[in-house]
Enzyme design. Structure first.
Site, PDB file in Angstrom:
ATOM      1  N   LYS A 220       0.823  -1.128   0.111  1.00  0.00           N
ATOM      2  CA  LYS A 220       0.055  -0.049   0.045  1.00  0.00           C
ATOM      3  C   LYS A 220       0.812   1.234   0.048  1.00  0.00           C
ATOM      4  CE  LYS A 220      -4.413  -1.789   0.064  1.00  0.00           C
ATOM      5  NZ  LYS A 220      -4.751  -2.104   1.324  1.00  0.00           N
ATOM      6  N   ARG A 255      -4.134 -10.014   4.751  1.00  0.00           N
ATOM      7  CA  ARG A 255      -4.039 -10.163   3.121  1.00  0.00           C
ATOM      8  C   ARG A 255      -2.926  -9.759   2.416  1.00  0.00           C
ATOM      9  NH1 ARG A 255      -6.085  -6.834  -1.084  1.00  0.00           N
ATOM     10  NH2 ARG A 255      -6.995  -8.011  -2.712  1.00  0.00           N
TER      11      ARG A 255
END
Length: 437
Positions: A220, A255
């Site tokens: 991210k 995840r």
């Protein structure tokens, strides 16, 4: 905490790894790499061999500014992959915000619906209600194309927590069993990097909701910001470090794009320890301020716990007053529960705790009698044994109201290492009636 996903049930006290499988041409770090079904299935098998218990298949990019695709196109991308992985006996998650795609995937055998829009669509709630799939409820403002247009928060942690609480309550009101729900704070979705860091450093606040918490830091933008790594493909080691930190704070599902790197990092996860602290003798307190004196002593002890080697305090419950238990002719107590991650073996930890008690003048002359400070090991993950010196879990945890209430405040639905639910004994049958101060 258990997470039920169709015929699969996961114990999230040990982190569950969800491998990311994007069958898209435009995902931010791996778009196009697994667009062909054969390549996607092969990568899923590789991730499963590396430790992924769930494969999350996505057919629409949700990166900031991503263009939407139609449900028909999304399903055409993921259908052959979902069916092939189900045939191989894998737990398949479908990463979608479209109810039609979710319904088709569940009928094809998918066991999890991962909705980045948090089940805001009533049609998606109906899919959840009619299935037995596990659900991932994520926080995101707006849509992927517009989510970065509104990043104004007064308190990002409490606002995300409250949003997730409301969405989960709506699902339960629609008939969805709570054990099917997992929450995801949505790092980077409608949040600046600084806001996301603040949110991810306070994941324990989401644990208070009583659902498994997902950590999804993989590649991210906030990871790039925090670690000064511009290329998303170079962020795997940093993402794994973030995953480990998130799990120490209480996340139970991770995840990730790089399963092998993440699994290697999670091998360093320390077990959790729950400590009960109580005081009913204030060493220094003016008349009428005895409660404040007892709280000060407990806070002093917590300060000492912060200095223990290979340990980190994760969460502290509120202070609770309680009636004395077992020996009733004494002053009321002040109590709390501390959650730690700890690498110190139980018996050695007990020695440290006795030293903390002694530093505050603990005297052991009367069993269950007055004390300036009492520190008990209530539960230590994976340890279930009894000796003359120490029994774990503590044999009286569930019968003590002054332990049960603060413990369940920070870990709702907690189950002890021996399999006993903390709330097993009805409140009316517990000793030491407790009230929040």
């Amino acid at each position: 905490m258990k997470w039920t996903c169709g015929t699969f049930t996961f114990d999230t006290s040990v982190p569950v790894i969800m491998g990311i499988l994007n069958v898209t041409p435009d995902s931010f770090s791996d778009g196009g790499a697994y667009a062909a079904p054969e390549a996607a299935v092969a990568h899923a098998e590789e991730m499963a061999a590396q430790g992924a218990a769930i494969i999350d298949v996505g057919g629409e990019s949700t990166r900031p500014g991503a263009a939407p695709v139609t449900p028909a196109e999304e399903w055409a991308r993921i259908e052959p992959v979902v069916r092939a992985l189900v045939e191989r006996g894998m737990c398949v998650s479908v990463d979608t915000r479209h109810a039609d795609v979710a319904a088709r995937a569940v009928r094809a055998g998918a066991s999890v619906v991962n909705d980045v829009s948090g089940f805001r669509d009533p049609a998606m709630v109906e899919v959840a209600r009619e299935s037995d799939a596990g659900l991932v409820v994520m926080h995101m403002r707006g849509e992927p194309a517009t989510m970065q247009d509104d990043t104004a928060y007064v308190d990002v942690v409490s606002e995300v927590r409250d949003y997730l609480r409301e969405r989960c309550a709506a699902l339960e009101a629609a008939g969805v069993a709570c054990e099917r729900i997992c929450v995801d704070p949505g790092p980077g979705f409608g949040k600046t990097p600084k806001q996301t860091i603040e949110l991810m450093r306070n994941l324990h606040e989401l644990v208070h909701l009583g659902y498994p918490v997902m950590a999804a830091p993989s590649r991210k933008s906030y990871v790039g910001y925090a670690y000064h790594i511009d290329d998303p493909l170079e962020r795997d080691a940093a993402s794994a470090a973030e995953a480990l930190l998130a799990c120490e704070l209480g996340a139970g599902v991770v995840r990730t794009h790089n399963v092998e790197e993440t699994a290697r990092a999670l091998a360093d996860l320390r077990p959790y320890v729950l400590l009960g602290l109580g005081s009913n003798v204030a060493l220094v307190a003016s008349p009428g301020e005895e409660t404040e004196g007892k709280i000060a002593q407990i806070n002093h002890a917590i300060g000492q716990l912060c200095a223990l080697p290979d340990s980190q305090i994760i969460d502290v419950a509120s202070f609770y007053g309680s009636e004395p238990a077992y020996l009733e002719d004494q002053e009321d107590f002040v109590n709390t529960v501390v959650l730690m991650r700890c690498g110190i073996p139980p018996r050695e930890l007990l020695g440290y705790l006795h030293a903390v008690e002694s530093s505050l003048g603990r005297v052991r002359e009367v069993e269950n009698g007055p004390r300036t400070l009492d520190v008990d090991i209530l539960d230590y993950q994976m340890y279930d044994f009894s000796t003359d010196e120490l029994t774990l879990p503590h044999p009286r945890v569930t019968e003590r109201d002054f332990v049960v209430k603060p413990l369940l405040e920070i870990l709702p639905e907690h189950v002890l290492a021996d399999g006993t639910p903390v709330g097993a004994v009805p409140e009316s049958e517990r000793v030491g009636r407790a009230w929040k101060l």
